[in-house]
Design a protein around this motif. Sequence first.
Motif, PDB file in Angstrom:
ATOM      1  N   GLY A  72       0.808  -1.210   0.000  1.00 38.76           N
ATOM      2  CA  GLY A  72       0.000   0.000   0.000  1.00 38.76           C
ATOM      3  C   GLY A  72       0.844   1.263   0.000  1.00 38.76           C
ATOM      4  O   GLY A  72       1.811   1.375   0.735  1.00 38.76           O
ATOM      5  N   GLY A  73       0.468   2.193  -0.837  1.00 42.21           N
ATOM      6  CA  GLY A  73       1.134   3.484  -0.894  1.00 42.21           C
ATOM      7  C   GLY A  73       2.402   3.513  -1.718  1.00 42.21           C
ATOM      8  O   GLY A  73       3.060   4.547  -1.810  1.00 42.21           O
ATOM      9  N   GLU A  74       2.762   2.384  -2.352  1.00 39.60           N
ATOM     10  CA  GLU A  74       3.999   2.347  -3.132  1.00 39.60           C
ATOM     11  C   GLU A  74       3.794   2.632  -4.612  1.00 39.60           C
ATOM     12  O   GLU A  74       4.742   2.625  -5.382  1.00 39.60           O
ATOM     13  CB  GLU A  74       4.688   0.987  -2.974  1.00 39.60           C
ATOM     14  N   GLY A  75       2.565   2.877  -5.021  1.00 41.54           N
ATOM     15  CA  GLY A  75       2.318   3.267  -6.401  1.00 41.54           C
ATOM     16  C   GLY A  75       2.091   2.124  -7.371  1.00 41.54           C
ATOM     17  O   GLY A  75       2.159   2.331  -8.588  1.00 41.54           O
ATOM     18  N   GLY A  76       1.815   0.924  -6.886  1.00 39.72           N
ATOM     19  CA  GLY A  76       1.574  -0.205  -7.777  1.00 39.72           C
ATOM     20  C   GLY A  76       0.387   0.025  -8.700  1.00 39.72           C
ATOM     21  O   GLY A  76       0.446  -0.278  -9.893  1.00 39.72           O
ATOM     22  N   GLY A  77      -0.685   0.586  -8.163  1.00 43.93           N
ATOM     23  CA  GLY A  77      -1.864   0.871  -8.982  1.00 43.93           C
ATOM     24  C   GLY A  77      -1.597   1.948 -10.017  1.00 43.93           C
ATOM     25  O   GLY A  77      -2.073   1.863 -11.155  1.00 43.93           O
ATOM     26  N   VAL A  78      -0.833   2.950  -9.633  1.00 51.79           N
ATOM     27  CA  VAL A  78      -0.480   4.020 -10.575  1.00 51.79           C
ATOM     28  C   VAL A  78       0.368   3.455 -11.710  1.00 51.79           C
ATOM     29  O   VAL A  78       0.118   3.725 -12.883  1.00 51.79           O
ATOM     30  CB  VAL A  78       0.271   5.164  -9.846  1.00 51.79           C
ATOM     31  N   LEU A  79       1.365   2.622 -11.362  1.00 48.59           N
ATOM     32  CA  LEU A  79       2.202   2.007 -12.391  1.00 48.59           C
ATOM     33  C   LEU A  79       1.361   1.138 -13.323  1.00 48.59           C
ATOM     34  O   LEU A  79       1.526   1.192 -14.547  1.00 48.59           O
ATOM     35  CB  LEU A  79       3.317   1.178 -11.746  1.00 48.59           C
ATOM     36  N   ALA A  80       0.454   0.346 -12.768  1.00 48.81           N
ATOM     37  CA  ALA A  80      -0.410  -0.501 -13.593  1.00 48.81           C
ATOM     38  C   ALA A  80      -1.227   0.359 -14.562  1.00 48.81           C
ATOM     39  O   ALA A  80      -1.335   0.028 -15.755  1.00 48.81           O
ATOM     40  CB  ALA A  80      -1.327  -1.340 -12.707  1.00 48.81           C
TER      41      ALA A  80
END
Length: 154
Positions: free
Chosen positions: A16-24
């Motif tokens: 959480g909060g590491e930007g995985g969704g943004v990168l995806a």
Amino acid sequence: MRNTPQPIKIAILAMGGEGGGVLADWIVDLGEHNGYIAQTTSVPGVAQRTGATIYYLELFPAEQALRDGGQPVLAMMPLPGDVDVVLASELMEAGRAVQRGLVTPDRSTLIASTHRVYSIAEKMAMGDGRVDSAELLAHAARAAKRFVRFDMAK
């Protein structure tokens, strides 16, 4: 036997909060702007530090889909032995991806951070319960076709 084109399959393991969704989302946008049909889904980790959220993406060439007569059927989650690129935002998550069979020596590129955030199990152990980072790195290197590693926390 017909050689059926396969989608590009990417798994991103991020806490959480590491930007995985943004990168995806960026990868989906990049794919769509470059002639791919792209899909992403996410499976959240369960409880604190029992696992990262897994963002799973598949990209399929739109021209190939048209030649085949329609929309490709894209998967909603990664399958062991069937992932092209695995990205882990923390070293233990890379180890979990290997353990789950998402990383394979015949196919997968593993991109992983070398920094550690110790798991609850490591912190709860009597004495020193940490998993050896050098062993995790060696295991990951053996498991992947290509292993790219650097400290993503920096």
